[in-house]
Design a protein around this motif. Structure first.
Motif, PDB file in Angstrom:
ATOM      1  N   VAL A 197       5.856  10.807   0.877  1.00 48.40           N
ATOM      2  CA  VAL A 197       6.930  11.728   1.271  1.00 48.40           C
ATOM      3  C   VAL A 197       8.266  11.272   0.681  1.00 48.40           C
ATOM      4  O   VAL A 197       9.072  12.095   0.211  1.00 48.40           O
ATOM      5  N   ILE A 198       8.511   9.960   0.672  1.00 53.23           N
ATOM      6  CA  ILE A 198       9.755   9.434   0.089  1.00 53.23           C
ATOM      7  C   ILE A 198       9.815   9.754  -1.404  1.00 53.23           C
ATOM      8  O   ILE A 198      10.849  10.203  -1.927  1.00 53.23           O
ATOM      9  N   LEU A 199       8.691   9.547  -2.115  1.00 56.17           N
ATOM     10  CA  LEU A 199       8.654   9.835  -3.558  1.00 56.17           C
ATOM     11  C   LEU A 199       8.861  11.327  -3.826  1.00 56.17           C
ATOM     12  O   LEU A 199       9.616  11.699  -4.734  1.00 56.17           O
ATOM     13  N   LEU A 200       8.209  12.181  -3.042  1.00 55.55           N
ATOM     14  CA  LEU A 200       8.343  13.628  -3.238  1.00 55.55           C
ATOM     15  C   LEU A 200       9.751  14.115  -2.890  1.00 55.55           C
ATOM     16  O   LEU A 200      10.264  15.048  -3.510  1.00 55.55           O
ATOM     17  N   ALA A 201      10.373  13.463  -1.913  1.00 58.94           N
ATOM     18  CA  ALA A 201      11.763  13.806  -1.577  1.00 58.94           C
ATOM     19  C   ALA A 201      12.677  13.464  -2.749  1.00 58.94           C
ATOM     20  O   ALA A 201      13.607  14.222  -3.075  1.00 58.94           O
ATOM     21  N   GLY A 202      12.407  12.319  -3.422  1.00 56.43           N
ATOM     22  CA  GLY A 202      13.182  11.960  -4.605  1.00 56.43           C
ATOM     23  C   GLY A 202      13.018  12.993  -5.711  1.00 56.43           C
ATOM     24  O   GLY A 202      13.983  13.369  -6.385  1.00 56.43           O
ATOM     25  N   LEU A 203      11.785  13.465  -5.901  1.00 54.86           N
ATOM     26  CA  LEU A 203      11.536  14.499  -6.914  1.00 54.86           C
ATOM     27  C   LEU A 203      12.291  15.779  -6.575  1.00 54.86           C
ATOM     28  O   LEU A 203      12.887  16.414  -7.461  1.00 54.86           O
ATOM     29  N   ALA A 204      12.290  16.159  -5.305  1.00 54.08           N
ATOM     30  CA  ALA A 204      12.990  17.373  -4.885  1.00 54.08           C
ATOM     31  C   ALA A 204      14.484  17.272  -5.166  1.00 54.08           C
ATOM     32  O   ALA A 204      15.116  18.238  -5.626  1.00 54.08           O
ATOM     33  N   LEU A 205      15.069  16.103  -4.931  1.00 57.25           N
ATOM     34  CA  LEU A 205      16.499  15.911  -5.196  1.00 57.25           C
ATOM     35  C   LEU A 205      16.807  16.026  -6.690  1.00 57.25           C
ATOM     36  O   LEU A 205      17.797  16.649  -7.081  1.00 57.25           O
ATOM     37  N   VAL A 260       0.854  -1.190   0.000  1.00 60.08           N
ATOM     38  CA  VAL A 260       0.000   0.000   0.000  1.00 60.08           C
ATOM     39  C   VAL A 260       0.890   1.240   0.000  1.00 60.08           C
ATOM     40  O   VAL A 260       1.944   1.266   0.647  1.00 60.08           O
ATOM     41  N   PHE A 261       0.478   2.252  -0.764  1.00 54.88           N
ATOM     42  CA  PHE A 261       1.173   3.543  -0.750  1.00 54.88           C
ATOM     43  C   PHE A 261       0.515   4.415   0.311  1.00 54.88           C
ATOM     44  O   PHE A 261      -0.665   4.741   0.221  1.00 54.88           O
ATOM     45  N   THR A 262       1.288   4.778   1.339  1.00 51.72           N
ATOM     46  CA  THR A 262       0.794   5.617   2.435  1.00 51.72           C
ATOM     47  C   THR A 262       1.400   7.016   2.311  1.00 51.72           C
ATOM     48  O   THR A 262       2.162   7.299   1.381  1.00 51.72           O
ATOM     49  N   LEU A 299       7.199   9.979  -9.302  1.00 51.09           N
ATOM     50  CA  LEU A 299       7.561  10.646  -8.053  1.00 51.09           C
ATOM     51  C   LEU A 299       6.520  11.639  -7.562  1.00 51.09           C
ATOM     52  O   LEU A 299       6.229  11.701  -6.365  1.00 51.09           O
ATOM     53  N   ALA A 300       5.950  12.403  -8.483  1.00 53.94           N
ATOM     54  CA  ALA A 300       5.052  13.483  -8.060  1.00 53.94           C
ATOM     55  C   ALA A 300       3.603  13.038  -7.935  1.00 53.94           C
ATOM     56  O   ALA A 300       2.940  13.332  -6.939  1.00 53.94           O
ATOM     57  N   THR A 322      -1.092  10.341  -2.403  1.00 52.92           N
ATOM     58  CA  THR A 322      -1.136   9.692  -1.085  1.00 52.92           C
ATOM     59  C   THR A 322      -1.549  10.661   0.017  1.00 52.92           C
ATOM     60  O   THR A 322      -1.969  10.225   1.098  1.00 52.92           O
ATOM     61  N   LEU A 323      -1.435  11.953  -0.245  1.00 54.52           N
ATOM     62  CA  LEU A 323      -1.857  12.942   0.753  1.00 54.52           C
ATOM     63  C   LEU A 323      -3.383  12.967   0.888  1.00 54.52           C
ATOM     64  O   LEU A 323      -3.912  13.532   1.844  1.00 54.52           O
ATOM     65  N   PHE A 324      -4.081  12.368  -0.084  1.00 59.57           N
ATOM     66  CA  PHE A 324      -5.544  12.362  -0.077  1.00 59.57           C
ATOM     67  C   PHE A 324      -6.112  11.002   0.338  1.00 59.57           C
ATOM     68  O   PHE A 324      -7.326  10.859   0.438  1.00 59.57           O
ATOM     69  N   GLY A 325      -5.252  10.030   0.561  1.00 55.75           N
ATOM     70  CA  GLY A 325      -5.726   8.721   1.004  1.00 55.75           C
ATOM     71  C   GLY A 325      -4.726   7.627   0.678  1.00 55.75           C
ATOM     72  O   GLY A 325      -3.826   7.802  -0.148  1.00 55.75           O
ATOM     73  N   ARG A 326      -4.861   6.494   1.350  1.00 57.32           N
ATOM     74  CA  ARG A 326      -4.000   5.343   1.090  1.00 57.32           C
ATOM     75  C   ARG A 326      -4.336   4.728  -0.258  1.00 57.32           C
ATOM     76  O   ARG A 326      -5.485   4.746  -0.696  1.00 57.32           O
TER      77      ARG A 326
END
Length: 316
Positions: free
Chosen positions: A129-137, A122-124, A252-253, A259-263
């Motif tokens: 946050v991990i995926l968005l951190a990868g995008l930021a990098l 499941v994507f929580t 990533l994005a 995931t911020l809107f639900g699992r």
């Protein structure tokens, strides 16, 4: 039949609204003096992926996670096999002239990270946050490289190289594009997701398959149109860069924000088949990225045939 018509209408609204949002955002940035590179890597990338993002969010809220994940995974597979394959049938993509190795490696790493998180079941929010951190990098590294290797061209000239840019566009027109985009995107997403779900239930096809095929191909149409024009204009860097950038952003994005809107539960079929097809499709680009091969008409036929075989396997 009504559900199919409304799905088509929703897709059309999404495509037009996404185009309007990109045009408005690019020209607002031009008027405000934001550098061209930042516009290309952020606003344009976000704008062209906005349909996928809105569909993912809507699908999560409507408890149809198969459409959300299917859209992302299916779009990435379609971007490589179909979006590069079909244009190559029209004209050879001279990818031997491009240097996209670093971004391609980033795309592969993003794919591996995405698959690893999917195997958690499941994507929580934590996964997001991990995926968005990868995008930021990735974006931070791109900005650093751009400033280090900035060419002698003026910023305005760079921006004018973007098809959507018009340095003389009045503010009222910029505002109109932004408003149309921001209103149209959620409207189109609502129509497409709701009616795609109806189609799935009516014909006994899973939401996941609908997301992997109908929705995924539909939201890949902007990339397909861009790549066809790039092939005809011998701009292979635009074609290949468009696909690599879009795939990285999708992984990533889109899922990260959704995931911020639900699992988002992961269908077991994704783990056994679809994720590996996506990764295998990505690895098919190795000869063109690292060994300076052109995507000829023969390769275009092979890629398109592979995509057709994938869709047939899904529907069988």
């Amino acid at each position: 039949m009504t559900a199919w018509l409304f799905s088509g209408l929703g897709l059309l609204i999404l495509l037009l609204a996404g185009d309007a949002l990109v045009r408005g955002a690019v020209n607002l940035s031009l008027r405000l003096g934001v550098p061209a590179l930042i516009v290309s890597l952020t606003i344009v990338a976000f704008g062209t992926s906005a349909p996928e993002l809105l569909i993912a969010i809507k699908a999560v809220e409507e408890n149809a996670p198969g459409i959300a994940l299917g859209n992302v995974v299916g779009s990435n597979t379609a971007n490589i096999l179909l979006v590069l394959g079909l244009p190559a049938l029209l004209a050879t993509l001279h990818t031997s002239e491009c240097d996209t190795r670093k971004n391609y490696v980033y795309m592969l790493l993003a794919s591996v990270l995405f698959i690893a998180l999917a195997f958690c079941g499941v994507f929580t929010v934590f996964s997001g946050v991990i995926l968005l951190a990868g995008l930021a990098l990735v974006l931070a590294n791109a900005f650093r490289e751009a400033h280090a290797h900035r060419n002698a061209c003026a910023e305005q000239d760079d921006l004018e190289g973007l098809e959507e840019a018009d340095p003389d566009m009045p503010y009222w027109k910029v505002s109109l594009y932004l408003i149309l985009g921001l209103i149209g995107l959620p409207m189109g997403a609502h129509l497409l997701v709701d009616n795609a779900t109806i189609i799935a239930r009516t014909y006994g096809v899973s939401e996941t398959v609908i997301g992997l095929t109908l929705v995924a191909v539909g939201t890949s149409l902007p990339e397909l149109a861009t790549t066809v024009m790039a092939a005809l204009r011998r701009q292979a860097d635009v074609a290949l860069g468009n696909v690599i950038g879009s795939n990285m952003f999708n992984l990533l994005a889109i899922v990260g924000i959704a995931t911020l809107f639900g699992r988002i539960p992961v269908d077991p079929d994704f783990l056994q088949f679809d994720l590996w097809v996506m990764l295998g499709s990505s690895l098919l680009l190795v000869p063109f990225v690292f060994f300076k091969k052109d995507i000829t008409r023969t390769w275009g036929f092979i890629l398109t045939l592979l995509y057709a075989a994938y869709v047939i396997a899904l529907l069988a």
